[in-house]
Design a protein around this motif. Structure first.
Motif, PDB file in Angstrom:
ATOM      1  N   VAL A  60     -37.869 -11.975  10.443  1.00 10.70           N
ATOM      2  CA  VAL A  60     -38.761 -12.152   8.989  1.00 10.70           C
ATOM      3  C   VAL A  60     -37.588 -12.779   7.665  1.00 10.70           C
ATOM      4  CG1 VAL A  60     -39.406  -9.261   7.876  1.00 10.70           C
ATOM      5  CG2 VAL A  60     -39.884  -9.873   9.956  1.00 10.70           C
ATOM      6  N   GLU A  61     -36.485 -12.421   7.384  1.00 10.08           N
ATOM      7  CA  GLU A  61     -36.246 -12.034   6.372  1.00 10.08           C
ATOM      8  C   GLU A  61     -36.253 -13.900   5.240  1.00 10.08           C
ATOM      9  OE1 GLU A  61     -34.695 -11.044   8.672  1.00 10.08           O
ATOM     10  OE2 GLU A  61     -33.968  -8.990   8.553  1.00 10.08           O
ATOM     11  N   PRO A  62     -35.836 -14.598   6.244  1.00  9.27           N
ATOM     12  CA  PRO A  62     -36.087 -15.919   5.531  1.00  9.27           C
ATOM     13  C   PRO A  62     -37.393 -15.967   4.612  1.00  9.27           C
ATOM     14  CG  PRO A  62     -35.392 -16.256   7.137  1.00  9.27           C
ATOM     15  CD  PRO A  62     -35.420 -15.095   7.517  1.00  9.27           C
ATOM     16  N   VAL A  63     -38.594 -16.119   6.109  1.00 13.86           N
ATOM     17  CA  VAL A  63     -40.189 -16.737   5.990  1.00 13.86           C
ATOM     18  C   VAL A  63     -40.308 -15.590   4.837  1.00 13.86           C
ATOM     19  CG1 VAL A  63     -42.599 -16.294   7.268  1.00 13.86           C
ATOM     20  CG2 VAL A  63     -40.428 -17.193   8.527  1.00 13.86           C
ATOM     21  N   ASP A  64     -39.757 -14.364   4.704  1.00 11.55           N
ATOM     22  CA  ASP A  64     -40.327 -13.202   3.685  1.00 11.55           C
ATOM     23  C   ASP A  64     -40.325 -13.984   2.513  1.00 11.55           C
ATOM     24  OD1 ASP A  64     -42.021 -11.651   4.967  1.00 11.55           O
ATOM     25  OD2 ASP A  64     -41.135  -9.954   4.762  1.00 11.55           O
ATOM     26  N   ARG A  65     -38.620 -14.768   2.138  1.00 11.21           N
ATOM     27  CA  ARG A  65     -38.366 -15.077   0.803  1.00 11.21           C
ATOM     28  C   ARG A  65     -39.186 -16.293   0.014  1.00 11.21           C
ATOM     29  NH1 ARG A  65     -32.980 -13.340   3.251  1.00 11.21           N
ATOM     30  NH2 ARG A  65     -32.953 -15.904   3.803  1.00 11.21           N
ATOM     31  N   LEU A  66     -39.707 -17.264   1.392  1.00  9.22           N
ATOM     32  CA  LEU A  66     -40.404 -18.556   1.194  1.00  9.22           C
ATOM     33  C   LEU A  66     -41.170 -18.304   0.933  1.00  9.22           C
ATOM     34  CD1 LEU A  66     -40.576 -21.918   1.724  1.00  9.22           C
ATOM     35  CD2 LEU A  66     -41.342 -21.210   4.109  1.00  9.22           C
ATOM     36  N   ILE A  67     -42.549 -17.549   1.432  1.00 11.04           N
ATOM     37  CA  ILE A  67     -44.001 -16.732   1.036  1.00 11.04           C
ATOM     38  C   ILE A  67     -43.825 -15.938  -0.372  1.00 11.04           C
ATOM     39  CG2 ILE A  67     -45.712 -15.569   1.808  1.00 11.04           C
ATOM     40  CD1 ILE A  67     -45.429 -18.120   2.907  1.00 11.04           C
ATOM     41  N   GLU A  68     -42.489 -15.093  -0.521  1.00  7.11           N
ATOM     42  CA  GLU A  68     -42.416 -15.035  -2.009  1.00  7.11           C
ATOM     43  C   GLU A  68     -42.535 -15.606  -3.207  1.00  7.11           C
ATOM     44  OE1 GLU A  68     -39.521 -12.110  -2.006  1.00  7.11           O
ATOM     45  OE2 GLU A  68     -40.612 -10.283  -0.355  1.00  7.11           O
ATOM     46  N   ALA A  69     -41.468 -16.878  -2.737  1.00 12.00           N
ATOM     47  CA  ALA A  69     -41.132 -17.358  -3.560  1.00 12.00           C
ATOM     48  C   ALA A  69     -42.837 -18.639  -4.230  1.00 12.00           C
ATOM     49  CB  ALA A  69     -40.064 -18.950  -3.101  1.00 12.00           C
TER      50      ALA A  69
END
Length: 452
Positions: free
Chosen positions: A315-324
């Motif tokens: 979850v964490e790296p996917v969320d960071r990618l989408i947020e960026a």
């Protein structure tokens, strides 16, 4: 020695300082001194009408004192300070008759309730007071109706506005610099589909001031606020809506949408469970096409398709990618024209203009300035144009997205609740999580973003 109690009351303390009851007390004390009576206690009911039906603590306490035999007389500025209700007067007469209590007033002299003539005098004074208040109410009703017709403000100044005063009189209401933006924010978020519970929780967490004394926002209070025509600059009086004399916080068109959304019987009215994860149920599996959900995988939270487990990404790296991606996209845009075609904006404005034009003709018909036949012909001409413009304006821009546009996108994103962020993601992009790669290292190329 005659033991006397003083009773004072004023219906409306417009000065807010209790000066009215204080002046009554001083006059009663002067009368007591002239009579040679000793005042044993003073009772007051400030800003309470004798006709309102509300309990009068001071009056009830005075009755208890008389019933206990701790006083022989009552001093009041006028008989109508004691009663304006015939039923209440009869109870007072009975008590004074039983206890031998004398009543003296500054303005009307002695009222001897132990004699038939004294009782008759008290009842006549009460009937005259009742007659006066009935006429006052009639005048008040007429004044309210006229004020409503003229679009005048009425009642307490609502949340989102502040009063402009001339002395003690409120002469206008204007948007409040601190709370008006809160009302507009709630309106935008409701139109974007966010639940009242999530908005309330977010405002409470941010310590935004509430309409009442509570420190926490409540969804029920928020709904009552947002369906009021006040915020659209309109006043409702006995079901008749007129244009108000104050500045609206939201447009009439947006208010109509909000009322429709909040009164929709299909809308969920229970709290439910607010989402905790950005892409759960939104992103798709690149293999089977099913939505991915947050699941446990090897002791970690991962986005995976629940049925076949075709893909699984932490979850964490996917969320960071989408947020960026969202922040970068919004920072690069300065206005809504960067998100939607200009023709869509033109069609939206045209639809609203035509709606307002039609509403003005309806108002004129209600005032008798147009016949029903004329209004029917106007509707026949305008309604097809409105429907056509609304059809062209089919691309509706999410208000939560417009709030992010510009250089402050990151700080505004960080201030958003998870629910609001999910609405933004749905409005801007589709996300697909693909299979591929080995090892635990996150590889951005296996998360595909397509801008809508």
């Amino acid at each position: 020695m005659t033991r006397a109690v003083v009773y004072t009351r004023i219906s409306a303390d417009r000065e807010g300082a209790g000066l009215g009851v204080e002046r009554q007390r001083q006059d009663c004390e002067a009368l007591a001194e002239m009579l040679g009576w000793t005042i044993v206690e003073t009772f007051a009911d400030n800003d309470i009408s004798a006709y309102s039906g509300k309990p009068r603590p001071g009056y009830l306490a005075m009755l208890d004192t008389l019933e206990a035999g701790n006083a022989d007389a009552v001093l009041a500025w006028h008989a109508d300070r004691l009663h304006r209700s015939p039923a209440e007067l009869e109870g007072f007469i009975d008590l004074c008759d039983r206890k031998g209590v004398v009543v003296r007033t500054v303005q009307a002299g002695e009222i001897d309730l132990s004699t038939p003539s004294g009782k008759m005098t008290a009842r006549i004074v009460g009937a005259v007071a009742r007659h006066e208040i009935d006429h006052a109410r009639q005048r008040m009703v007429a004044a309210h109706a006229q004020s409503a017709k003229n679009g005048g403000a009425h009642g307490r100044v609502p949340y989102g506005y502040r009063a402009v005063r001339e002395g003690a009189k409120v002469i206008a209401r204007v948007p409040d610099e601190e709370t008006a933006p809160v009302v507009r924010e709630i309106a935008r978020r409701v139109m974007a589909g966010e639940s009242l519970y999530s908005i309330a929780a977010d405002l409470t967490e941010r310590k935004i001031s509430t309409p009442g004394s509570s420190e926490a926002w409540r969804a029920s209070i928020m709904k009552q606020m947002m369906v009021r025509p006040t915020y659209a600059g309109m006043r409702s009086h006995h079901g008749v809506v007129t244009q108000g004399s104050w500045e609206p916080l939201i447009s009439p068109e947006d208010h109509a949408v909000i009322v429709s959304l909040l009164n929709d019987p299909k809308r969920k009215t229970h709290r439910g469970v607010e989402p905790k994860y950005l892409l759960s149920g939104i992103a798709k599996c690149g293999v089977c096409g099913d939505p991915v959900w947050r699941l446990k995988s090897n002791g970690h939270s991962a986005y995976a398709c629940a049925k076949n487990r075709c893909v699984s990404r932490r979850v964490e790296p996917v969320d960071r990618l989408i947020e960026a991606a969202v922040i970068s996209k919004c920072e690069s845009m300065s206005g809504v024209e960067d998100l939607v075609d200009a023709s869509v904006l033109d069609a939206t404005q045209e639809a609203r203009r035509l709606r307002a034009q039609l509403d003005s003709f309806v108002d004129r018909a209600a005032e008798g300035e147009l016949t029903a036949a004329s209004l029917s012909r106007i509707e026949a001409r305008l309604l097809p144009q409105i429907r056509e413009a609304e059809q062209r304006a089919k691309s509706v821009l999410n208000p939560l997205v417009t709030d992010l546009l510009g250089s402050n996108a990151r700080s505004r994103w960080e201030a958003m609740s998870v629910t609001s962020r999910r609405h933004v993601v749905r409005s801007l992009m589709s996300v697909t999580i693909n299979r591929g790669g080995r090892g635990r290292a996150f590889r951005p190329e296996f998360v595909r973003v397509e801008w809508l």
